[in-house]
Design a protein around this motif. Structure first.
Motif, mmCIF file in Angstrom:
data_model
loop_
_atom_site.group_PDB
_atom_site.id
_atom_site.type_symbol
_atom_site.label_atom_id
_atom_site.label_comp_id
_atom_site.label_asym_id
_atom_site.label_seq_id
_atom_site.Cartn_x
_atom_site.Cartn_y
_atom_site.Cartn_z
ATOM 1 N N GLU A 98 33.387 4.527 28.139
ATOM 2 C CA GLU A 98 32.044 4.645 28.709
ATOM 3 C C GLU A 98 31.953 5.809 29.687
ATOM 4 O O GLU A 98 31.014 6.603 29.637
ATOM 5 C CB GLU A 98 31.666 3.334 29.405
ATOM 6 N N ILE A 99 32.933 5.927 30.584
ATOM 7 C CA ILE A 99 32.858 6.998 31.586
ATOM 8 C C ILE A 99 33.114 8.365 30.957
ATOM 9 O O ILE A 99 32.515 9.364 31.373
ATOM 10 C CB ILE A 99 33.791 6.726 32.801
ATOM 11 N N MET A 100 33.967 8.415 29.923
ATOM 12 C CA MET A 100 34.179 9.695 29.246
ATOM 13 C C MET A 100 32.887 10.177 28.590
ATOM 14 O O MET A 100 32.537 11.356 28.698
ATOM 15 C CB MET A 100 35.285 9.578 28.194
ATOM 16 N N CYS A 139 37.346 14.936 30.546
ATOM 17 C CA CYS A 139 37.536 13.487 30.472
ATOM 18 C C CYS A 139 38.686 13.025 31.370
ATOM 19 O O CYS A 139 38.555 12.015 32.075
ATOM 20 C CB CYS A 139 37.767 13.055 29.031
ATOM 21 N N LEU A 140 39.799 13.737 31.336
ATOM 22 C CA LEU A 140 40.913 13.339 32.208
ATOM 23 C C LEU A 140 40.517 13.432 33.677
ATOM 24 O O LEU A 140 40.937 12.604 34.487
ATOM 25 C CB LEU A 140 42.164 14.171 31.915
ATOM 26 N N GLY A 141 39.691 14.405 34.022
ATOM 27 C CA GLY A 141 39.215 14.507 35.398
ATOM 28 C C GLY A 141 38.396 13.296 35.802
ATOM 29 O O GLY A 141 38.548 12.765 36.906
ATOM 30 N N ALA A 142 37.549 12.835 34.894
ATOM 31 C CA ALA A 142 36.715 11.662 35.183
ATOM 32 C C ALA A 142 37.544 10.384 35.273
ATOM 33 O O ALA A 142 37.163 9.438 35.959
ATOM 34 C CB ALA A 142 35.639 11.509 34.114
ATOM 35 N N LEU A 143 38.679 10.359 34.590
ATOM 36 C CA LEU A 143 39.512 9.151 34.517
ATOM 37 C C LEU A 143 40.667 9.120 35.515
ATOM 38 O O LEU A 143 41.375 8.118 35.608
ATOM 39 C CB LEU A 143 40.101 9.019 33.107
#
Length: 163
Positions: A98-100, A139-143
């Protein structure tokens, strides 16, 4: 810590083009986690049995704490990474996907077509990422924070208690 990275692409697996997203996973994770980790790298075609076997090997045999895949999360007939990943997960973590999608949507409106999933198998965190290097970094930054906390939990530590 052992980290598995799986590039899922028919063309990269056959040598038709060089893998750019796998190295980007390593670059970003080294930035977030530090350089003292062992990366186990594999490239597999867009094939459910091959993807599931690679994930099982990295989680069960190699005992990677983290496995990150790239590619195969779209909607074409050959995009089967989520299906293969769900076969090996014990617990799905829908918030990761969802966050990605939310993060990527702010940049590319078609990012909502991604079907990336994440979850755990034993003490291993498994995350599907899109196949483009820029999307990998976004995406990795958001996670980042969720990955760090999940790894703590999976290693039996309470990240909310003083060390």
């Amino acid at each position: 810590m052992k980290i598995g990275r799986v590039t899922i692409s028919d063309r990269a697996a056959s040598g038709q083009y060089a893998d750019a997203s796998g190295p980007e996973i390593e670059r970003v994770l080294q930035e977030y986690l530090g350089p003292n980790h062992t990366f186990l790298r594999t490239i597999v075609p867009d094939d459910i049995p091959a993807i599931a076997a690679a994930l099982r090997k990295l989680a069960d045999d190699e005992q990677c704490a983290l496995i990150v895949t790239t590619g195969g999360t779209g909607i074409t007939p050959r995009d089967v990474t989520p299906e293969a990943t769900r076969q090996v997960l014990e617990k799905e973590l829908p918030g990761f996907g969802e966050i990605m999608r939310l993060q990527s949507y702010a940049v590319v409106k078609t990012a909502i077509l991604s079907r990336a999933v994440a979850g755990t198998r034993g003490a291993t965190l498994i995350i599907n990422l899109p196949g483009k290097p820029r999307a990998v970094a976004e995406c990795l930054g958001a996670l980042r924070e969720a990955i760090l906390e999940a790894l703590e939990h999976l290693q039996g530590r309470d990240p909310h208690q003083p060390a």
